[in-house]
Design an enzyme around this catalytic site. Structure first.
Site, mmCIF file in Angstrom:
data_model
loop_
_atom_site.group_PDB
_atom_site.id
_atom_site.type_symbol
_atom_site.label_atom_id
_atom_site.label_comp_id
_atom_site.label_asym_id
_atom_site.label_seq_id
_atom_site.Cartn_x
_atom_site.Cartn_y
_atom_site.Cartn_z
ATOM 1 C CB SER A 151 -47.726 2.388 -15.117
ATOM 2 O OG SER A 151 -47.368 2.806 -16.424
ATOM 3 C CE1 TYR A 165 -48.506 -2.943 -17.033
ATOM 4 C CE2 TYR A 165 -48.524 -0.674 -17.825
ATOM 5 C CZ TYR A 165 -47.967 -1.663 -17.050
ATOM 6 O OH TYR A 165 -46.865 -1.378 -16.286
#
Length: 261
Positions: A151, A165
């Site tokens: 990400s 995350y």
């Protein structure tokens, strides 16, 4: 003059393939001539996806199996079963896309350790199990392409609900980089890390509208698939605006990072 023997299509294994980016990757790779090994928890969605792909591309082979990546023994069992199934046809697993993940989380210290723990277990420990299982196959056949879906948030520590995350996505990127360093002198092993920006998906928010920072599922996945088939080592996608945004994130003052997210 004898015609050349057609090159067999590549076989790509995708985890978390029942919806979102995983399902769209499967559709787009099939359209580009790839055979598929698809796994996820929701087998009914996998079956629907297989039916859809074969209706559009009847020449493709699409195998599906149930897999919860938090069941680490099952990860190895499913990957080996795919390997054996394709080996029976004289084929190998050419590529593994470590895609399965979750996006829940909460600011640290606010009583939601359960959400952050689950994110860490699925996104990092689950990804570690998938990477181990993929590399077991690749080492045995002396080659393969490992794709890690990370990400853009991995580029910097993120605040609030994104903290755990982003840390897991940075962790999987480092797993891949460690492998790339180890196997640097062996070009038959290819390691890719894909850093998606904001892309509409079931995990993010399927009701969001595309905009400057939010790509549609199709556009965002096309950028991911382009990077995969080109075997990019590390790339932020879609390139605009996420290549410059990722570069800024790495060096921006913390106050600016906080405002950006």
């Amino acid at each position: 003059m004898t015609a050349a023997t057609p090159r067999p299509s590549q076989t790509t294994l995708i985890t978390g393939a029942s919806s979102g980016l995983g399902a769209e990757m499967a559709r787009q790779l099939a359209a580009r001539g790839h055979d598929l090994a698809l796994c996820a928890r929701r087998t009914e969605r996998l079956e629907e996806l297989r039916t859809e792909i074969l209706a559009a591309h009847p020449e493709r082979k699409v195998s599906v199996r149930a897999l919860d990546v938090d069941d680490h023994d099952a990860v190895f069992e499913v990957f080996r079963a795919f390997r054996d199934e394709f080996a029976a046809d004289g084929r190998a697993i050419d590529r593994v896309v470590v895609n399965a993940g979750i996006g829940k989380g909460a600011p640290l210290g606010t009583g939601r350790f359960d959400a952050n723990r689950d994110t860490a277990m699925t996104n990092f420990i689950g990804a570690l199990a998938q990477t181990e299982a993929a590399m077991e196959i690749f080492r045995a056949q002396d080659g393969g392409h490992l794709v890690m879906i990370s990400s853009v948030s991995a580029k910097r520590g993120m605040p609030k609900a994104m903290t755990a995350y982003a840390a897991t996505k940075a962790g999987v990127a480092h797993l891949a980089e460690g492998l790339r360093t180890e196997l640097h002198s062996k070009p038959q092993y290819r390691i890719s890390v894909i850093h998606p920006g904001f892309i509409i998906s079931e995990m993010s928010d399927p009701n969001r509208k595309p905009g400057l920072l939010m790509a549609s599922t199709e556009r965002g996945t096309t950028a991911i698939v382009d990077a995969i088939v080109k075997e990019k080592k590390s790339v932020s996608v879609p390139g605009w605006p996420w290549t410059p945004v990722a570069a800024v994130l790495k060096v921006a003052p913390l106050g600016l990072v906080r405002k950006m997210v």
